[in-house]
Each structure stands twice: as C-alpha cells, then as structure tokens.
Design a protein around this motif. Structure first.
Motif, PDB file in Angstrom:
ATOM      1  N   PHE A   1      16.499 -22.793  34.057  1.00  0.00           N
ATOM      2  CA  PHE A   1      17.130 -24.055  33.190  1.00  0.00           C
ATOM      3  C   PHE A   1      16.234 -25.038  32.597  1.00  0.00           C
ATOM      4  CE2 PHE A   1      20.497 -22.895  36.409  1.00  0.00           C
ATOM      5  CZ  PHE A   1      21.507 -22.515  35.627  1.00  0.00           C
ATOM      6  N   ILE A   2      15.102 -25.275  33.051  1.00  0.00           N
ATOM      7  CA  ILE A   2      14.167 -25.986  32.745  1.00  0.00           C
ATOM      8  C   ILE A   2      12.583 -25.454  33.165  1.00  0.00           C
ATOM      9  CG2 ILE A   2      13.075 -28.381  33.037  1.00  0.00           C
ATOM     10  CD1 ILE A   2      15.735 -29.340  33.864  1.00  0.00           C
ATOM     11  N   PRO A   3      12.077 -24.963  32.368  1.00  0.00           N
ATOM     12  CA  PRO A   3      11.921 -25.062  31.073  1.00  0.00           C
ATOM     13  C   PRO A   3      12.744 -24.144  30.166  1.00  0.00           C
ATOM     14  CG  PRO A   3       9.984 -23.801  31.607  1.00  0.00           C
ATOM     15  CD  PRO A   3      10.775 -24.187  32.982  1.00  0.00           C
ATOM     16  N   GLY A   4      13.322 -22.998  30.836  1.00  0.00           N
ATOM     17  CA  GLY A   4      14.096 -21.646  30.272  1.00  0.00           C
ATOM     18  C   GLY A   4      14.962 -22.086  29.086  1.00  0.00           C
ATOM     19  N   VAL A   5      16.022 -22.947  29.333  1.00  0.00           N
ATOM     20  CA  VAL A   5      17.035 -23.324  28.236  1.00  0.00           C
ATOM     21  C   VAL A   5      16.905 -24.805  27.982  1.00  0.00           C
ATOM     22  CG1 VAL A   5      18.334 -21.429  28.770  1.00  0.00           C
ATOM     23  CG2 VAL A   5      18.767 -23.300  29.936  1.00  0.00           C
ATOM     24  N   ALA A   6      15.649 -25.601  28.154  1.00  0.00           N
ATOM     25  CA  ALA A   6      15.577 -27.086  27.854  1.00  0.00           C
ATOM     26  C   ALA A   6      15.024 -27.329  26.701  1.00  0.00           C
ATOM     27  CB  ALA A   6      14.786 -27.650  29.065  1.00  0.00           C
ATOM     28  N   SER A   7      14.840 -28.662  26.262  1.00  0.00           N
ATOM     29  CA  SER A   7      14.182 -29.171  25.184  1.00  0.00           C
ATOM     30  C   SER A   7      12.522 -29.122  25.292  1.00  0.00           C
ATOM     31  CB  SER A   7      14.817 -30.334  24.642  1.00  0.00           C
ATOM     32  OG  SER A   7      14.563 -31.461  25.418  1.00  0.00           O
ATOM     33  N   GLN A   8      11.972 -29.293  24.174  1.00  0.00           N
ATOM     34  CA  GLN A   8      10.509 -29.396  24.574  1.00  0.00           C
ATOM     35  C   GLN A   8       9.819 -30.674  25.269  1.00  0.00           C
ATOM     36  OE1 GLN A   8       8.092 -28.266  21.047  1.00  0.00           O
ATOM     37  NE2 GLN A   8       6.190 -28.160  21.918  1.00  0.00           N
ATOM     38  N   GLU A   9      10.692 -31.881  25.179  1.00  0.00           N
ATOM     39  CA  GLU A   9      10.095 -32.872  25.925  1.00  0.00           C
ATOM     40  C   GLU A   9       9.921 -32.860  27.181  1.00  0.00           C
ATOM     41  OE1 GLU A   9      10.790 -37.834  25.654  1.00  0.00           O
ATOM     42  OE2 GLU A   9      12.182 -36.537  24.872  1.00  0.00           O
TER      43      GLU A   9
ATOM     44  N   VAL B   1      17.655 -32.402  28.006  1.00  0.00           N
ATOM     45  CA  VAL B   1      18.293 -31.934  26.986  1.00  0.00           C
ATOM     46  C   VAL B   1      18.380 -30.726  27.220  1.00  0.00           C
ATOM     47  CG1 VAL B   1      18.305 -31.721  24.496  1.00  0.00           C
ATOM     48  CG2 VAL B   1      17.512 -33.923  25.575  1.00  0.00           C
ATOM     49  N   ILE B   2      19.651 -29.911  27.245  1.00  0.00           N
ATOM     50  CA  ILE B   2      19.766 -28.254  27.743  1.00  0.00           C
ATOM     51  C   ILE B   2      20.598 -27.691  26.316  1.00  0.00           C
ATOM     52  CG2 ILE B   2      21.032 -27.012  29.636  1.00  0.00           C
ATOM     53  CD1 ILE B   2      18.543 -28.620  30.372  1.00  0.00           C
ATOM     54  N   ASN B   3      20.466 -26.351  26.673  1.00  0.00           N
ATOM     55  CA  ASN B   3      21.092 -25.523  25.563  1.00  0.00           C
ATOM     56  C   ASN B   3      22.683 -25.801  25.659  1.00  0.00           C
ATOM     57  OD1 ASN B   3      22.612 -22.765  25.645  1.00  0.00           O
ATOM     58  ND2 ASN B   3      20.652 -22.471  24.353  1.00  0.00           N
ATOM     59  N   ARG B   4      23.048 -25.823  24.424  1.00  0.00           N
ATOM     60  CA  ARG B   4      24.708 -26.170  24.345  1.00  0.00           C
ATOM     61  C   ARG B   4      25.557 -25.082  25.187  1.00  0.00           C
ATOM     62  NH1 ARG B   4      27.493 -29.539  21.583  1.00  0.00           N
ATOM     63  NH2 ARG B   4      25.790 -30.276  20.411  1.00  0.00           N
ATOM     64  N   HIS B   5      25.093 -23.645  25.101  1.00  0.00           N
ATOM     65  CA  HIS B   5      26.027 -22.637  25.755  1.00  0.00           C
ATOM     66  C   HIS B   5      26.266 -23.093  27.226  1.00  0.00           C
ATOM     67  CE1 HIS B   5      26.376 -20.174  22.184  1.00  0.00           C
ATOM     68  NE2 HIS B   5      25.022 -20.178  21.977  1.00  0.00           N
ATOM     69  N   VAL B   6      25.000 -23.454  27.717  1.00  0.00           N
ATOM     70  CA  VAL B   6      24.932 -23.594  29.059  1.00  0.00           C
ATOM     71  C   VAL B   6      25.687 -24.799  29.561  1.00  0.00           C
ATOM     72  CG1 VAL B   6      23.419 -24.220  31.325  1.00  0.00           C
ATOM     73  CG2 VAL B   6      22.725 -22.370  29.530  1.00  0.00           C
ATOM     74  N   VAL B   7      25.714 -25.764  28.872  1.00  0.00           N
ATOM     75  CA  VAL B   7      26.206 -27.143  29.144  1.00  0.00           C
ATOM     76  C   VAL B   7      27.708 -26.898  28.994  1.00  0.00           C
ATOM     77  CG1 VAL B   7      26.368 -29.535  28.514  1.00  0.00           C
ATOM     78  CG2 VAL B   7      24.120 -28.609  28.382  1.00  0.00           C
ATOM     79  N   GLU B   8      28.015 -26.210  27.971  1.00  0.00           N
ATOM     80  CA  GLU B   8      29.452 -26.059  27.800  1.00  0.00           C
ATOM     81  C   GLU B   8      30.385 -24.965  28.457  1.00  0.00           C
ATOM     82  OE1 GLU B   8      30.013 -25.763  23.613  1.00  0.00           O
ATOM     83  OE2 GLU B   8      29.445 -28.218  23.222  1.00  0.00           O
ATOM     84  N   SER B   9      29.482 -24.488  29.522  1.00  0.00           N
ATOM     85  CA  SER B   9      30.075 -23.421  30.226  1.00  0.00           C
ATOM     86  C   SER B   9      30.677 -23.935  31.650  1.00  0.00           C
ATOM     87  CB  SER B   9      29.306 -22.454  30.722  1.00  0.00           C
ATOM     88  OG  SER B   9      27.878 -22.964  31.718  1.00  0.00           O
ATOM     89  N   ASP B  10      31.536 -23.096  32.232  1.00  0.00           N
ATOM     90  CA  ASP B  10      32.038 -23.618  33.517  1.00  0.00           C
ATOM     91  C   ASP B  10      31.084 -23.246  34.688  1.00  0.00           C
ATOM     92  OD1 ASP B  10      34.601 -24.509  32.835  1.00  0.00           O
ATOM     93  OD2 ASP B  10      34.987 -22.358  32.153  1.00  0.00           O
ATOM     94  N   TYR B  11      30.311 -22.003  34.445  1.00  0.00           N
ATOM     95  CA  TYR B  11      29.586 -21.190  35.393  1.00  0.00           C
ATOM     96  C   TYR B  11      28.153 -20.949  34.650  1.00  0.00           C
ATOM     97  CZ  TYR B  11      32.915 -21.521  39.043  1.00  0.00           C
ATOM     98  OH  TYR B  11      34.255 -21.934  39.966  1.00  0.00           O
ATOM     99  N   ALA B  12      27.131 -21.051  35.135  1.00  0.00           N
ATOM    100  CA  ALA B  12      25.856 -20.579  34.477  1.00  0.00           C
ATOM    101  C   ALA B  12      25.015 -20.105  35.807  1.00  0.00           C
ATOM    102  CB  ALA B  12      25.064 -21.994  34.021  1.00  0.00           C
ATOM    103  N   ILE B  13      24.781 -18.610  35.338  1.00  0.00           N
ATOM    104  CA  ILE B  13      24.445 -17.822  36.651  1.00  0.00           C
ATOM    105  C   ILE B  13      23.077 -17.301  35.876  1.00  0.00           C
ATOM    106  CG2 ILE B  13      24.512 -15.832  38.158  1.00  0.00           C
ATOM    107  CD1 ILE B  13      27.631 -15.976  37.243  1.00  0.00           C
ATOM    108  N   VAL B  14      21.958 -17.746  36.565  1.00  0.00           N
ATOM    109  CA  VAL B  14      20.605 -17.362  36.543  1.00  0.00           C
ATOM    110  C   VAL B  14      20.542 -15.648  36.962  1.00  0.00           C
ATOM    111  CG1 VAL B  14      18.368 -17.442  37.372  1.00  0.00           C
ATOM    112  CG2 VAL B  14      19.241 -19.390  36.542  1.00  0.00           C
ATOM    113  N   VAL B  15      19.956 -14.919  36.137  1.00  0.00           N
ATOM    114  CA  VAL B  15      19.733 -13.388  36.474  1.00  0.00           C
ATOM    115  C   VAL B  15      18.418 -13.286  36.198  1.00  0.00           C
ATOM    116  CG1 VAL B  15      20.332 -11.176  36.177  1.00  0.00           C
ATOM    117  CG2 VAL B  15      22.069 -12.785  35.928  1.00  0.00           C
ATOM    118  N   GLY B  16      17.524 -13.008  37.238  1.00  0.00           N
ATOM    119  CA  GLY B  16      15.933 -12.844  36.896  1.00  0.00           C
ATOM    120  C   GLY B  16      15.302 -12.862  38.081  1.00  0.00           C
ATOM    121  N   PRO B  17      13.826 -12.682  37.911  1.00  0.00           N
ATOM    122  CA  PRO B  17      13.008 -12.199  39.053  1.00  0.00           C
ATOM    123  C   PRO B  17      12.128 -13.641  39.174  1.00  0.00           C
ATOM    124  CG  PRO B  17      11.985 -11.510  36.974  1.00  0.00           C
ATOM    125  CD  PRO B  17      13.276 -12.028  36.430  1.00  0.00           C
ATOM    126  N   VAL B  18      11.577 -13.744  40.423  1.00  0.00           N
ATOM    127  CA  VAL B  18      10.640 -14.712  40.816  1.00  0.00           C
ATOM    128  C   VAL B  18       9.074 -14.038  40.900  1.00  0.00           C
ATOM    129  CG1 VAL B  18      12.268 -16.052  41.830  1.00  0.00           C
ATOM    130  CG2 VAL B  18      10.939 -14.561  43.306  1.00  0.00           C
TER     131      VAL B  18
END
Length: 429
Positions: free
Chosen positions: A184-192, A152-169
């Motif tokens: 994406f997971i866990p970043g923009v996912a549901s708690q389960e 289960v994922i954030n609606r903005h991400v799911v309904e986009s054409d492109y989702a681009i991660v921008v961040g450090p490792v």
C-alpha cells in the motif's frame, strides 16, 4: 477489522504445491463476506520473483463469481508504468502468436477482472485519506523526522470494500523485510510519503536496516499510514524461491499478520551467511531489473558481506539508463548519507526518495563539510550499456560489459560471482 485469523502453510526451504495453495485461498476467502463487494488485488510489478500467473489465476477463480467488481492494481510505487504487453507477459496472459492485442489477452485470461497500473503521477487517481501529525511522525521515526505526513492512496484501493495484497516478501533496503502494508505504501501511494519513508530508511542506512524482521521505524510509519485507508486490508504473503518462482511458504490473514508470519520465514530462507567477507563481488542482474534504479538491489543485498575497501560490480549488460522516471539522479549522482545531511541546504529540495536511492547504492561513508572530502567504504562499478562518462559523472566506476568473462572472474582469488542477484541478502556469519 476483518476478524480473519492468519494461517500459514509451508516453511523455510519447503515447497507449497498448487493444490495446497488453492486450498488455503479457498478456505480463507470463504471466511470473508465478499459477496457483491468491490475487491481490489494489490499485486507486484515485474521487479519481483513471483509465480504471479498462478497466484492471480487462483485468486480470480475464487473471487470472480462472488464479488461485484474485481480489479488488480500493480503496486508500482514510483517505478515506470508498465506497458500493456509487459502486463500481459507478467500475468501469463496469452502469447505473442495468438493474434490478440495485449489488452485482449489479459481480458481473455482473466474475464471480468481489470488489471491497471498504479498511476502515481495522476492526481485524479489519488485520494487523500488522512494526515499523520508531525509529532507522531517524530515518534515513529525515533526522532529522525518531524513533519506532517499526508497519506494519499490509489483511488481504486480507497474506493474498494476489500484490498487484498498478493505478493512475495524479501529482505529490503528501506523497510527491513518487504511485503504486507508495503504494497500500500509505497506500492499504491503518492510520492510525498514515499519520499518521507525512504529518507528515514536512508538516515538509518540500508546496511543497518536490511533484513530486519521486526517493526522498524519505516515499517511503523507505513503501518500507521495504511491504517488510514478506509477499506479492509488483507494479504496473501508468500516466500518464494528467488528466480524459480517455487513457493516455499504462504500466509493469508490481515496485512499485518500475514506479513509478520512470512517475514520470519523470509529472514531464514533469503539470507545467506558467509564465513569471510568478500573482496570483490560481481552481481549478475536478471532482466527484470530494467534500470539502475531497480538493479541497484545487486548492491543493497551484498553490501553487508563485502570487506572495507572492496568492490561491488553491477553486471547488467541489458541496462541502458540509470532511471527512466527520476532524472534528478543524473544531477546529484551517488553519495553516502552524510554527503547530503551535512549539505542539507543544497539538497533538501530534491525528492527525498532520489536522495535515499543515491545513498543506498553508494553505501556507507563519511563526508567532511570543511574539506569537502567524501570517503566511501566500498567501490561501486557499473558493467552496463551506460557510457563511462555518465558513470563517472554520477560518482560510479565503469566496466565494459563486453570485456566481462564471468567464468574467468569466478576463478579469480577474492572475486565471487553472484547469479540472479538482487533478492537474496548476504551477511558475514
């Protein structure tokens, strides 16, 4: 798939300048058919060292005149929602004295782009994109867990054409090395599913998994879940000098390829080796860690380098609570993995992510179900504004931060003071 070929600039202990970064972003975005598309940037929250204003300005500059819609979603996982003033500060939008409210500051700094929290607690902002069957979860987790996993994922991400991660490792206590699909997971996912992945990490133990560059069981679960997201996933992954924001390396490609390239560099640049194990560590936590839920990284990153019977002190005089959002931790306290596993009937209904956090901060230990005796490898002490009685009730030690003299402690034999703790992993050579 995007067909984009991953490209990396910089390397361990190198420095990537703004022009070099800008050139990489322009070149790689130019290879992607983004014109008129709905694009989401998935960005870190305030708990990561990252020159986010530079990164967002760069992405915004190269996207805003091409795309049909641009949104940045803050990958909170289940961290607290960020307030408008916190978001404005994090993205470098204006200043307190310019007379604008925080939301207006953000709009002025990034015209045409929305910046929103991942609203993980709002069912209307989440979309079920598929389910990983229990049999597959058993394979991915190497037999540690077997149950269906709804993704289960954030609606903005799911309904986009492109989702681009921008961040450090960075080295990470649950997945091995953070970044990439972890946004994406866990970043923009549901708690389960967050709970499931964190519990598998806890069963492996932070001590064993942290800093592992390959596809760990948790990374395998995350990748499988992310593959169900019906959008093209790309990433600008960075290796950032902890605390300074200086970029050592950047990789742009698919979420998997950019992460893999950056993880190898992070494993070299973000791991410090010591010749002898520490007896006592004072982990000085920056203010970006606002509670123990996040400041616990000061333990995770030091645990492998501390001798049996040693102590880690989380020195965070600004911290006033254990967790703003996960109050169950006050009820269960901090214990080793086996304390929960061997009393599963007592604890199985607690959010597994809370159980995982508990074990990660308490570290290695054993539990004898017959005698009720828990033996822990290390002592963990909080030097925060959390009162002594609360610390003791959750199975942690207490130290009055007002009585801590860091300079004097640094001179004590067997004690080491670690400034800016929480991101660099320490190991014994």
């Amino acid at each position: 798939m995007s067909g984009i070929v991953c490209e990396t600039i910089g390397g361990p202990h190198q420095q990537v300048g703004e022009e070099e970064l800008d050139s990489l972003v322009a070149r790689k975005l130019g290879e992607v058919p983004l014109d008129g598309k709905k694009v989401v940037l998935v960005i870190p929250d305030g708990t990561r060292s990252c020159p986010l204003p530079l990164l967002l300005r760069t992405m915004h500059r190269h996207l805003i005149d091409r795309v049909g819609e641009l949104t940045a979603v803050i990958a909170l996982g289940t961290h607290s929602y960020m307030e408008p003033d916190e978001i404005a500060r994090m993205v470098g939008a204006g200043s307190a004295g310019d007379g604008l409210d925080p939301e207006a500051q953000v709009k002025a700094a990034y015209p045409g782009m929305r910046i929103v929290n991942h609203e993980w607690a709002d069912p209307d902002m989440l979309v079920h994109v598929g389910t990983i069957p229990a049999t597959r979860i058993a394979e991915l987790s190497e037999g540690r867990l077997e149950q269906d996993a709804p993704i289960v994922i954030n609606r903005h991400v799911v309904e986009s054409d492109y989702a681009i991660v921008v961040g450090p490792v960075f080295p990470h206590e649950v997945v091995g090395i953070s970044g990439g699909n972890k946004y994406f997971i866990p970043g923009v996912a549901s708690q389960e599913f967050i709970d499931m992945t964190h519990w598998v990490g806890a069963l492996i133990t932070s001590y064993s998994i942290i800093g592992t560059t390959g596809i760990t069981p948790v990374r395998a679960m995350i990748n499988e879940g992310a593959a169900l997201i019906p959008t093209t996933r790309l990433a600008l992954c960075l290796v950032v000098q902890s605390g300074s924001g200086e970029i050592e390396a950047a990789a742009f490609g698919t979420a998997e390829d950019a992460w893999a390239a950056s993880a190898e560099i992070a494993a070299e640049t973000h791991v410090n080796y010591v010749d002898e194990p520490f007896q006592r560590v004072i982990s000085c936590m920056p203010t970006r860690y606002e509670d123990i839920w996040t400041a616990a990284k000061g333990f995770y990153k030091l645990e492998p380098a501390v001798a049996d019977g040693g102590e880690v002190v989380i020195y965070a005089p600004h911290v006033t609570e254990v967790s703003e959002t996960h109050h169950e931790i006050y009820d269960i306290g901090y214990h080793c993995r086996d304390y929960f596993v061997k009393q599963w009937e007592r604890f199985s209904d607690i959010h597994w992510g809370v159980l995982a956090h508990s074990t990660h901060l308490r570290g290695q230990g054993t539990y004898d179900a017959d005698t009720g005796e828990e033996r822990l490898r290390l002592r963990v002490t909080l030097a925060t504004q959390i009162p002594r009685e609360v610390c003791e009730s959750i199975n942690l030690g207490y130290l009055d931060p007002a009585e801590v003299d860091l300079e004097a402690l640094a001179q004590e034999p067997g004690t080491v003071v670690i400034p800016n703790a929480g991101e660099i992993l320490y190991r014994v050579r």
